[in-house]
Motif scaffolding. Sequence first.
Motif, PDB file in Angstrom:
ATOM      1  N   ALA A 215      21.533   4.169 -18.569  1.00 52.77           N
ATOM      2  CA  ALA A 215      22.990   4.110 -18.682  1.00 52.77           C
ATOM      3  C   ALA A 215      23.662   5.081 -17.714  1.00 52.77           C
ATOM      4  N   LEU A 216      23.090   6.274 -17.556  1.00 54.74           N
ATOM      5  CA  LEU A 216      23.683   7.241 -16.637  1.00 54.74           C
ATOM      6  C   LEU A 216      23.726   6.677 -15.225  1.00 54.74           C
ATOM      7  N   ASP A 217      22.616   6.136 -14.756  1.00 56.51           N
ATOM      8  CA  ASP A 217      22.578   5.613 -13.394  1.00 56.51           C
ATOM      9  C   ASP A 217      23.499   4.408 -13.237  1.00 56.51           C
ATOM     10  N   PHE A 218      23.573   3.559 -14.259  1.00 55.42           N
ATOM     11  CA  PHE A 218      24.479   2.409 -14.181  1.00 55.42           C
ATOM     12  C   PHE A 218      25.929   2.881 -14.076  1.00 55.42           C
ATOM     13  N   CYS A 219      26.288   3.904 -14.846  1.00 58.51           N
ATOM     14  CA  CYS A 219      27.663   4.406 -14.805  1.00 58.51           C
ATOM     15  C   CYS A 219      27.969   5.091 -13.480  1.00 58.51           C
ATOM     16  N   LEU A 220      26.985   5.806 -12.913  1.00 59.01           N
ATOM     17  CA  LEU A 220      27.172   6.372 -11.582  1.00 59.01           C
ATOM     18  C   LEU A 220      27.390   5.264 -10.555  1.00 59.01           C
ATOM     19  N   LEU A 221      26.712   4.136 -10.761  1.00 59.88           N
ATOM     20  CA  LEU A 221      26.845   3.010  -9.835  1.00 59.88           C
ATOM     21  C   LEU A 221      28.225   2.384  -9.922  1.00 59.88           C
ATOM     22  N   VAL A 222      28.672   2.034 -11.134  1.00 59.18           N
ATOM     23  CA  VAL A 222      29.925   1.285 -11.264  1.00 59.18           C
ATOM     24  C   VAL A 222      31.155   2.156 -11.025  1.00 59.18           C
ATOM     25  N   THR A 223      31.014   3.477 -11.131  1.00 59.25           N
ATOM     26  CA  THR A 223      32.118   4.364 -10.755  1.00 59.25           C
ATOM     27  C   THR A 223      31.992   4.808  -9.300  1.00 59.25           C
ATOM     28  N   GLN A 224      30.950   4.320  -8.619  1.00 63.94           N
ATOM     29  CA  GLN A 224      30.681   4.607  -7.206  1.00 63.94           C
ATOM     30  C   GLN A 224      30.574   6.106  -6.946  1.00 63.94           C
ATOM     31  N   ARG A 225      29.862   6.780  -7.862  1.00 62.39           N
ATOM     32  CA  ARG A 225      29.579   8.208  -7.687  1.00 62.39           C
ATOM     33  C   ARG A 225      28.183   8.456  -7.136  1.00 62.39           C
ATOM     34  N   ALA A 226      27.404   7.423  -6.925  1.00 62.38           N
ATOM     35  CA  ALA A 226      26.089   7.534  -6.302  1.00 62.38           C
ATOM     36  C   ALA A 226      25.748   6.194  -5.682  1.00 62.38           C
ATOM     37  N   HIS A 227      24.874   6.217  -4.685  1.00 66.80           N
ATOM     38  CA  HIS A 227      24.470   5.005  -4.002  1.00 66.80           C
ATOM     39  C   HIS A 227      23.388   4.285  -4.795  1.00 66.80           C
ATOM     40  N   ARG A 228      23.399   3.001  -4.730  1.00 65.30           N
ATOM     41  CA  ARG A 228      22.423   2.195  -5.471  1.00 65.30           C
ATOM     42  C   ARG A 228      20.987   2.589  -5.152  1.00 65.30           C
ATOM     43  N   ASP A 229      20.698   2.938  -3.908  1.00 67.80           N
ATOM     44  CA  ASP A 229      19.334   3.271  -3.523  1.00 67.80           C
ATOM     45  C   ASP A 229      18.808   4.512  -4.224  1.00 67.80           C
ATOM     46  N   ASP A 230      19.705   5.332  -4.757  1.00 71.59           N
ATOM     47  CA  ASP A 230      19.305   6.572  -5.421  1.00 71.59           C
ATOM     48  C   ASP A 230      19.242   6.439  -6.939  1.00 71.59           C
ATOM     49  N   LEU A 231      19.416   5.228  -7.452  1.00 72.27           N
ATOM     50  CA  LEU A 231      19.581   5.048  -8.892  1.00 72.27           C
ATOM     51  C   LEU A 231      18.523   4.131  -9.500  1.00 72.27           C
ATOM     52  N   ASP A 232      18.264   4.366 -10.778  1.00 73.28           N
ATOM     53  CA  ASP A 232      17.313   3.558 -11.535  1.00 73.28           C
ATOM     54  C   ASP A 232      18.053   2.409 -12.217  1.00 73.28           C
ATOM     55  N   VAL A 233      18.488   1.455 -11.408  1.00 75.17           N
ATOM     56  CA  VAL A 233      19.150   0.251 -11.914  1.00 75.17           C
ATOM     57  C   VAL A 233      18.555  -0.932 -11.159  1.00 75.17           C
ATOM     58  N   ARG A 234      18.092  -1.930 -11.895  1.00 73.27           N
ATOM     59  CA  ARG A 234      17.389  -3.054 -11.278  1.00 73.27           C
ATOM     60  C   ARG A 234      18.066  -4.372 -11.632  1.00 73.27           C
ATOM     61  N   ALA A 235      17.994  -5.308 -10.708  1.00 73.66           N
ATOM     62  CA  ALA A 235      18.586  -6.632 -10.897  1.00 73.66           C
ATOM     63  C   ALA A 235      17.506  -7.696 -10.862  1.00 73.66           C
ATOM     64  N   GLU A 236      17.700  -8.716 -11.678  1.00 70.85           N
ATOM     65  CA  GLU A 236      16.866  -9.917 -11.647  1.00 70.85           C
ATOM     66  C   GLU A 236      17.787 -11.098 -11.386  1.00 70.85           C
ATOM     67  N   GLY A 237      17.604 -11.734 -10.232  1.00 71.43           N
ATOM     68  CA  GLY A 237      18.455 -12.852  -9.852  1.00 71.43           C
ATOM     69  C   GLY A 237      19.380 -12.470  -8.712  1.00 71.43           C
ATOM     70  N   PRO A 238      19.673 -13.403  -7.813  1.00 70.93           N
ATOM     71  CA  PRO A 238      20.479 -13.099  -6.618  1.00 70.93           C
ATOM     72  C   PRO A 238      21.919 -12.692  -6.937  1.00 70.93           C
TER      73      PRO A 238
END
Length: 265
Positions: A215-238
Amino acid sequence: MSELPSVFDDLQDESRALESLVEKLEPERWALPTPAARWTVAHQIAHLAWTDRAALLAMTDPDAFAGEVEKALAAPESFVDDGAEEGAARPPGELLAGWRDGRARLDAALRAVAAEKRKFPWYGPPMSAASMATGRLMETWAHGQDVADALGVVREPTDRLRHIARIGVRARDFAFGVRGLQPPGAEFRVELRLPSGESWTLGPEDAEQRVTGGALDFCLLVTQRAHRDDLDVRAEGPDADRWLDIAQAFAGPPGQGRAPKKAGA
């Protein structure tokens, strides 16, 4: 109504957590630069105080708030920065006291509006008290991250992140639309680990497009406080993968985000 006190209480707790980072700062440290371009620690707190005042005005004097909307429309590129600049010019003690007083007034107004079950105007669609409280919590946490980064502090995450995660997911179609992209037709499944270890989920269990992670990494992602490459958030599907590249939990134009920290990213 059973969940509303939690939203308001969580907003107060998030605000106090940020206040604890700045209340004993030496005056010169309020001028430290944060990751947001041209914004110091003082600008971050001033922005939160300015938005709290706007929210309070919207609830208590809609006609006066309409005048503020006109100002925003007349200067869409600068009105947010102007509000932060004005507040940041105040002495730190005065700025902190004003922010603290505004939070107390806003809390009382939010709870009153919630009891009346009414909505009030905002810069976008009309807001409910719960929606405003959730949005204020998201902003407080996100700008608090900027302050923590400026001070070199690592904050202890809490399950209050669930509010921010919900905004991030609900803003999916907006993130696509604001970039001129067609939003996906189907809902995604989002499964996150809260700091307590509990699971937070949203969306159909059988969804083909999925997002998983902390949840922390997802929130950093959606508030654009960290880059996706630095976070533990994964996607399945294009579609889910594309979303993680553009996700934002905030209104307005796409942000610039943060540069990756990982070598070679």
